[in-house]
Design an enzyme around this catalytic site. Structure first.
Site, PDB file in Angstrom:
ATOM      1  N   HIS A 189     -74.531   3.340  -9.045  1.00  0.00           N
ATOM      2  CA  HIS A 189     -75.979   3.189  -9.274  1.00  0.00           C
ATOM      3  C   HIS A 189     -76.283   2.525 -10.607  1.00  0.00           C
ATOM      4  CE1 HIS A 189     -76.144   7.557 -11.006  1.00  0.00           C
ATOM      5  NE2 HIS A 189     -76.071   6.711 -11.994  1.00  0.00           N
ATOM      6  N   ASP A 249     -85.496   4.900 -16.478  1.00  0.00           N
ATOM      7  CA  ASP A 249     -85.733   6.042 -15.591  1.00  0.00           C
ATOM      8  C   ASP A 249     -86.043   7.315 -16.354  1.00  0.00           C
ATOM      9  OD1 ASP A 249     -83.162   6.321 -16.600  1.00  0.00           O
ATOM     10  OD2 ASP A 249     -82.166   6.004 -14.690  1.00  0.00           O
ATOM     11  N   ASP A 257     -71.158   6.313  -8.481  1.00  0.00           N
ATOM     12  CA  ASP A 257     -71.461   5.802  -7.145  1.00  0.00           C
ATOM     13  C   ASP A 257     -72.047   4.389  -7.201  1.00  0.00           C
ATOM     14  OD1 ASP A 257     -73.969   6.275  -8.178  1.00  0.00           O
ATOM     15  OD2 ASP A 257     -74.539   7.816  -6.714  1.00  0.00           O
ATOM     16  N   GLU A 266     -79.758   4.989  -6.276  1.00  0.00           N
ATOM     17  CA  GLU A 266     -78.612   5.597  -5.608  1.00  0.00           C
ATOM     18  C   GLU A 266     -78.201   4.758  -4.388  1.00  0.00           C
ATOM     19  OE1 GLU A 266     -77.245   7.658  -7.350  1.00  0.00           O
ATOM     20  OE2 GLU A 266     -78.232   9.588  -7.590  1.00  0.00           O
TER      21      GLU A 266
HETATM   22  P1  PGA Z   1     -73.139   7.871 -18.069  1.00  0.00           P
HETATM   23  O1  PGA Z   1     -74.116   7.624 -16.845  1.00  0.00           O
HETATM   24  O2  PGA Z   1     -73.394   6.772 -19.051  1.00  0.00           O
HETATM   25  O3  PGA Z   1     -73.520   9.221 -18.622  1.00  0.00           O
HETATM   26  O4  PGA Z   1     -71.746   7.829 -17.532  1.00  0.00           O
HETATM   27  C1  PGA Z   1     -74.272   6.313 -16.374  1.00  0.00           C
HETATM   28  C2  PGA Z   1     -75.232   6.314 -15.199  1.00  0.00           C
HETATM   29  O5  PGA Z   1     -75.276   7.293 -14.435  1.00  0.00           O
HETATM   30  O6  PGA Z   1     -75.930   5.303 -15.019  1.00  0.00           O
END
Ligand code: PGA
Length: 258
Positions: free
Chosen positions: A138, A67, A136, A143
């Site tokens: 994702h 992404d 959440d 999302e």
């Molecule tokens: P993080 O984010 O590794 O910074 O906790 C993970 C994500 O949002 O996929």
């Protein structure tokens, strides 16, 4: 799904690093799906160490990132292009023309996202996809509510994700509102998936995604449909799992159940 629980973030990063390095050695032209965020940093440090100390060769590896934020040029320090350069690409011998990170600066996202999917296909599909998980649930920026059949496309970020990622920006308003992300179905097409999670704040998402019903409200739960996924967790991220004892037992048998 195979669940591996390690004692520390360092240990889970090392275990995931060993798995990725093994795949690169077995298939020098591996197609590797990459993630950003804090979670894979330890794994990337481990891969850099393997490259420097053990000569792990990335020359023929192709990479596809999950992404990118919409509206951030590649030079922006918080763009995922910059993240990948800083934390992995400039430290290993991957060829720049074989590293794909979605563009957040397109005129026509529909055509661009189709092109991105086509590049993945043309490379032979993703052999091994690395994933973090959002609070959440994702994966990528899929999302809650994302179609489990989704492909690379634009997504609107949730307030929670923008809040979680505000730490990287000077002010919360600067966090982009949209991202371009591989879809859930794009991720499920990868032949092998490594899901990494550490820390208490991921415990609920891990429990819902690994043991709850498959649901678009926790998009990582779609990995239950994937035949070759391994979750590398630390104890904090694993603490809400109901079947902890069983996962420990499986690990002791070293059978590598999926
Ligand atoms: P993080 O984010 O590794 O910074 O906790 C993970 C994500 O949002 O996929």
């Amino acid at each position: 799904m195979k669940v591996v629980i390690e004692d520390s973030y360092r240990a889970l990063s090392r275990a995931a690093g060993v798995a990725v390095a093994r795949n690169v050695r077995d298939k020098p032209d591996l197609v590797l799906g990459l993630a950003t965020g804090s979670t894979p940093l330890g794994l990337y440090r481990e891969l850099i160490r393997c490259h420097r100390e053990e000569g792990l060769d990335f020359r023929h590896v192709t990479t596809f990132n999950l992404d990118e934020y919409v509206g951030l040029p590649v030079e922006h320090p918080q763009s995922y292009h910059a993240f990948m350069r800083e934390h992995l690409f400039r430290h290993i011998n991957v060829s720049p023309e074989k590293t794909y990170v979605p563009s957040g600066m397109c005129e026509d996202y529909v055509s661009y996202c189709r092109w991105y999917e086509d590049q993945i296909q043309a490379a032979g599909g993703i052999d091994l996809q690395i994933l973090g998980i959002g609070r959440d649930g994702h994966i990528g920026f899929n999302e809650p509510g994302s179609s489990l059949g989704s492909r690379t496309r634009l997504k609107t970020l949730t307030a929670q994700t923008r809040k979680d990622n505000a730490r990287f920006f000077e002010s919360p308003e600067e966090v982009p509102r949209f991202a371009v992300t591989m879809g859930v179905a794009t991720i499920l097409d990868a032949r092998q998936v490594l899901l990494l999670a550490n820390g208490k704040k991921k415990a609920k998402a891990v429990a819902r995604s690994l043991e709850g019903p498959v649901s678009s409200m926790w998009t990582a739960s779609a990995l239950q449909m994937h035949a070759d996924t391994t979750a590398f967790l630390d104890h904090d991220a694993a603490r809400k799992l109901a079947h902890l004892e069983y996962y420990d037992w499986v690990q002791q048998q070293s059978q590598g159940d999926n």
